[in-house]
Design a protein around this motif. Structure first.
Motif, PDB file in Angstrom:
ATOM      1  N   ASP A  39      -7.912 -11.630   6.682  1.00 30.15           N
ATOM      2  CA  ASP A  39      -8.549 -10.496   5.998  1.00 30.15           C
ATOM      3  C   ASP A  39      -7.509  -9.479   5.543  1.00 30.15           C
ATOM      4  OD1 ASP A  39     -11.029 -11.628   6.307  1.00 30.15           O
ATOM      5  OD2 ASP A  39     -11.563 -10.466   8.087  1.00 30.15           O
ATOM      6  N   LYS A  40      -6.501  -9.253   6.380  1.00 31.22           N
ATOM      7  CA  LYS A  40      -5.449  -8.304   6.022  1.00 31.22           C
ATOM      8  C   LYS A  40      -4.571  -8.861   4.906  1.00 31.22           C
ATOM      9  CE  LYS A  40      -5.166  -6.137  10.589  1.00 31.22           C
ATOM     10  NZ  LYS A  40      -4.325  -5.941  11.799  1.00 31.22           N
ATOM     11  N   SER A  41      -4.352 -10.163   4.917  1.00 31.82           N
ATOM     12  CA  SER A  41      -3.465 -10.777   3.917  1.00 31.82           C
ATOM     13  C   SER A  41      -4.053 -10.748   2.511  1.00 31.82           C
ATOM     14  CB  SER A  41      -3.160 -12.231   4.310  1.00 31.82           C
ATOM     15  OG  SER A  41      -4.296 -13.056   4.138  1.00 31.82           O
ATOM     16  N   LYS A  42      -5.355 -10.562   2.399  1.00 30.00           N
ATOM     17  CA  LYS A  42      -5.988 -10.531   1.075  1.00 30.00           C
ATOM     18  C   LYS A  42      -5.411  -9.418   0.193  1.00 30.00           C
ATOM     19  CE  LYS A  42     -10.407 -12.461   2.643  1.00 30.00           C
ATOM     20  NZ  LYS A  42     -11.854 -12.183   2.872  1.00 30.00           N
ATOM     21  N   VAL A  78      -8.822 -15.773  -6.432  1.00 30.56           N
ATOM     22  CA  VAL A  78      -9.218 -17.054  -5.851  1.00 30.56           C
ATOM     23  C   VAL A  78      -8.792 -17.155  -4.388  1.00 30.56           C
ATOM     24  CG1 VAL A  78      -7.102 -18.280  -6.513  1.00 30.56           C
ATOM     25  CG2 VAL A  78      -9.228 -19.558  -6.239  1.00 30.56           C
ATOM     26  N   TYR A  79      -7.772 -16.382  -4.014  1.00 30.21           N
ATOM     27  CA  TYR A  79      -7.269 -16.408  -2.630  1.00 30.21           C
ATOM     28  C   TYR A  79      -8.380 -16.097  -1.630  1.00 30.21           C
ATOM     29  CZ  TYR A  79      -4.361 -15.334   1.450  1.00 30.21           C
ATOM     30  OH  TYR A  79      -3.804 -15.315   2.712  1.00 30.21           O
ATOM     31  N   ASN A  80      -9.249 -15.159  -1.977  1.00 32.91           N
ATOM     32  CA  ASN A  80     -10.310 -14.729  -1.059  1.00 32.91           C
ATOM     33  C   ASN A  80     -11.286 -15.844  -0.716  1.00 32.91           C
ATOM     34  OD1 ASN A  80      -9.163 -12.217  -1.247  1.00 32.91           O
ATOM     35  ND2 ASN A  80     -10.694 -11.383  -2.639  1.00 32.91           N
ATOM     36  N   SER A  81     -11.410 -16.828  -1.601  1.00 33.55           N
ATOM     37  CA  SER A  81     -12.378 -17.901  -1.382  1.00 33.55           C
ATOM     38  C   SER A  81     -11.766 -19.152  -0.763  1.00 33.55           C
ATOM     39  CB  SER A  81     -13.041 -18.278  -2.718  1.00 33.55           C
ATOM     40  OG  SER A  81     -12.075 -18.786  -3.621  1.00 33.55           O
ATOM     41  N   LEU A  82     -10.446 -19.139  -0.537  1.00 36.89           N
ATOM     42  CA  LEU A  82      -9.783 -20.332  -0.008  1.00 36.89           C
ATOM     43  C   LEU A  82     -10.070 -20.514   1.486  1.00 36.89           C
ATOM     44  CD1 LEU A  82      -6.280 -20.009  -1.721  1.00 36.89           C
ATOM     45  CD2 LEU A  82      -8.137 -21.581  -2.330  1.00 36.89           C
ATOM     46  N   VAL A 124      -7.564 -17.869  19.104  1.00 39.34           N
ATOM     47  CA  VAL A 124      -6.641 -18.068  17.986  1.00 39.34           C
ATOM     48  C   VAL A 124      -7.384 -17.914  16.660  1.00 39.34           C
ATOM     49  CG1 VAL A 124      -5.157 -19.724  16.781  1.00 39.34           C
ATOM     50  CG2 VAL A 124      -5.037 -19.536  19.269  1.00 39.34           C
ATOM     51  N   TYR A 125      -8.598 -18.472  16.603  1.00 39.03           N
ATOM     52  CA  TYR A 125      -9.380 -18.347  15.362  1.00 39.03           C
ATOM     53  C   TYR A 125      -9.698 -16.882  15.067  1.00 39.03           C
ATOM     54  CZ  TYR A 125     -13.046 -18.339  11.938  1.00 39.03           C
ATOM     55  OH  TYR A 125     -13.779 -18.064  10.808  1.00 39.03           O
ATOM     56  N   LYS A 126     -10.078 -16.136  16.080  1.00 33.78           N
ATOM     57  CA  LYS A 126     -10.405 -14.716  15.900  1.00 33.78           C
ATOM     58  C   LYS A 126      -9.187 -13.969  15.362  1.00 33.78           C
ATOM     59  CE  LYS A 126     -12.345 -10.735  18.370  1.00 33.78           C
ATOM     60  NZ  LYS A 126     -12.836 -10.232  19.682  1.00 33.78           N
ATOM     61  N   HIS A 127      -8.009 -14.287  15.902  1.00 32.62           N
ATOM     62  CA  HIS A 127      -6.781 -13.663  15.422  1.00 32.62           C
ATOM     63  C   HIS A 127      -6.492 -14.078  13.981  1.00 32.62           C
ATOM     64  CE1 HIS A 127      -2.698 -12.481  14.798  1.00 32.62           C
ATOM     65  NE2 HIS A 127      -2.250 -13.722  14.839  1.00 32.62           N
ATOM     66  N   PHE A 128      -6.685 -15.368  13.680  1.00 32.78           N
ATOM     67  CA  PHE A 128      -6.464 -15.832  12.304  1.00 32.78           C
ATOM     68  C   PHE A 128      -7.357 -15.066  11.333  1.00 32.78           C
ATOM     69  CE2 PHE A 128      -8.282 -18.131   8.785  1.00 32.78           C
ATOM     70  CZ  PHE A 128      -7.152 -18.432   8.035  1.00 32.78           C
ATOM     71  N   LEU A 152      -0.599 -16.525  11.127  1.00 32.63           N
ATOM     72  CA  LEU A 152      -0.705 -16.152  12.534  1.00 32.63           C
ATOM     73  C   LEU A 152       0.527 -15.364  12.944  1.00 32.63           C
ATOM     74  CD1 LEU A 152      -1.773 -19.634  13.999  1.00 32.63           C
ATOM     75  CD2 LEU A 152      -3.287 -17.659  13.671  1.00 32.63           C
ATOM     76  N   LYS A 153       0.359 -14.446  13.881  1.00 32.66           N
ATOM     77  CA  LYS A 153       1.494 -13.703  14.411  1.00 32.66           C
ATOM     78  C   LYS A 153       1.977 -14.400  15.687  1.00 32.66           C
ATOM     79  CE  LYS A 153       0.109  -9.140  12.659  1.00 32.66           C
ATOM     80  NZ  LYS A 153      -0.255  -7.749  13.033  1.00 32.66           N
ATOM     81  N   PRO A 154       3.242 -14.834  15.720  1.00 31.89           N
ATOM     82  CA  PRO A 154       3.763 -15.530  16.895  1.00 31.89           C
ATOM     83  C   PRO A 154       3.528 -14.787  18.210  1.00 31.89           C
ATOM     84  CG  PRO A 154       5.311 -15.738  15.095  1.00 31.89           C
ATOM     85  CD  PRO A 154       4.240 -14.781  14.626  1.00 31.89           C
ATOM     86  N   LYS A 155       3.717 -13.472  18.211  1.00 36.23           N
ATOM     87  CA  LYS A 155       3.526 -12.704  19.454  1.00 36.23           C
ATOM     88  C   LYS A 155       2.098 -12.828  19.970  1.00 36.23           C
ATOM     89  CE  LYS A 155       7.117  -9.181  18.765  1.00 36.23           C
ATOM     90  NZ  LYS A 155       7.397  -7.733  18.609  1.00 36.23           N
TER      91      LYS A 155
END
Length: 205
Positions: A77-80, A88-92, A68-72, A153-156
């Motif tokens: 990274d994509k959401s950035k 500031v989002y990148n450092s959260l 799950v962590y690997k998927h997160f 996270l993606k539910p699927k």
């Protein structure tokens, strides 16, 4: 049963002190089975449409937690790209999957027959599960246990990792529980001025 003003004040304090806890706040202290059961029992007392009690829980094991962590991480990274205007989002630090003691995935059990109250508002069953999650959150806080809700996270993908049948269950939330170094006086997003704090007048249409 009637409650005292002191009890009301305590409830208000717990609600106001609830925080979304991230990995940089969790400690290595373990949560006992007795306290975990108390948190889960609080969920069972949530309101549910037609008394359907549609919440189901998966206690995530270490192997699943790693996946799950690997998927997160990939999703984060994509959401950035969506927040390029807010560096500031990148450092959260937006999760505590590995650092927290217990991870729980919460699901909505889809009905196989008509449910009272869902005739026209089909998603009220899912809303009931969210009420259960809030009960867990506040109960954990009252026991000085932190909770973080991971939403990038993606539910699927989560269903595949946890081997959950999406035809029977719908993924609602991924929760991280653990003892913390401290609870912040203010919500983290408030301190970094991510958004303004609404007042009652801002929320009345």
């Amino acid at each position: 049963m009637k409650f005292t003003k002191k009890e009301l004040n305590a409830l208000e304090k717990i609600i106001a002190s609830r925080r979304d806890v991230r990995g940089n706040s969790f400690t290595s202290k373990k949560i006992s089975q007795k306290k975990l059961n108390r948190i889960l029992n609080a969920a069972l007392h949530a309101p549910s449409v037609g008394y359907s009690q549609p919440w189901r829980f998966v206690i995530v094991d270490d192997k699943q937690k790693h996946k799950v962590y690997k998927h997160f991480k990939n999703s984060f990274d994509k959401s950035k790209l969506k927040f390029r205007d807010r560096p500031v989002y990148n450092s959260l630090k937006l999760e505590g999957i590995k650092e927290s003691n217990i991870n729980i995935a919460v699901y909505y059990k889809k009905p196989k027959k008509n449910v009272l109250g869902q005739t026209y508002m089909k998603r009220t069953g899912e809303y009931s599960v969210v009420c259960a999650i809030l009960n867990m959150w506040l109960t954990a806080r009252a026991m000085n246990i932190g909770m973080g809700w991971v939403s990038i996270l993606k539910p699927k993908k989560v269903n595949k990792i946890l081997d959950i049948n999406k035809k029977e269950y719908k993924f609602i939330g991924y929760l991280c529980f653990g003892y913390v170094k401290e609870f912040y006086d203010e919500p983290e997003f408030k301190t970094i001025k991510w958004n303004k704090t609404n007042k009652i007048k801002d929320c009345i249409l």
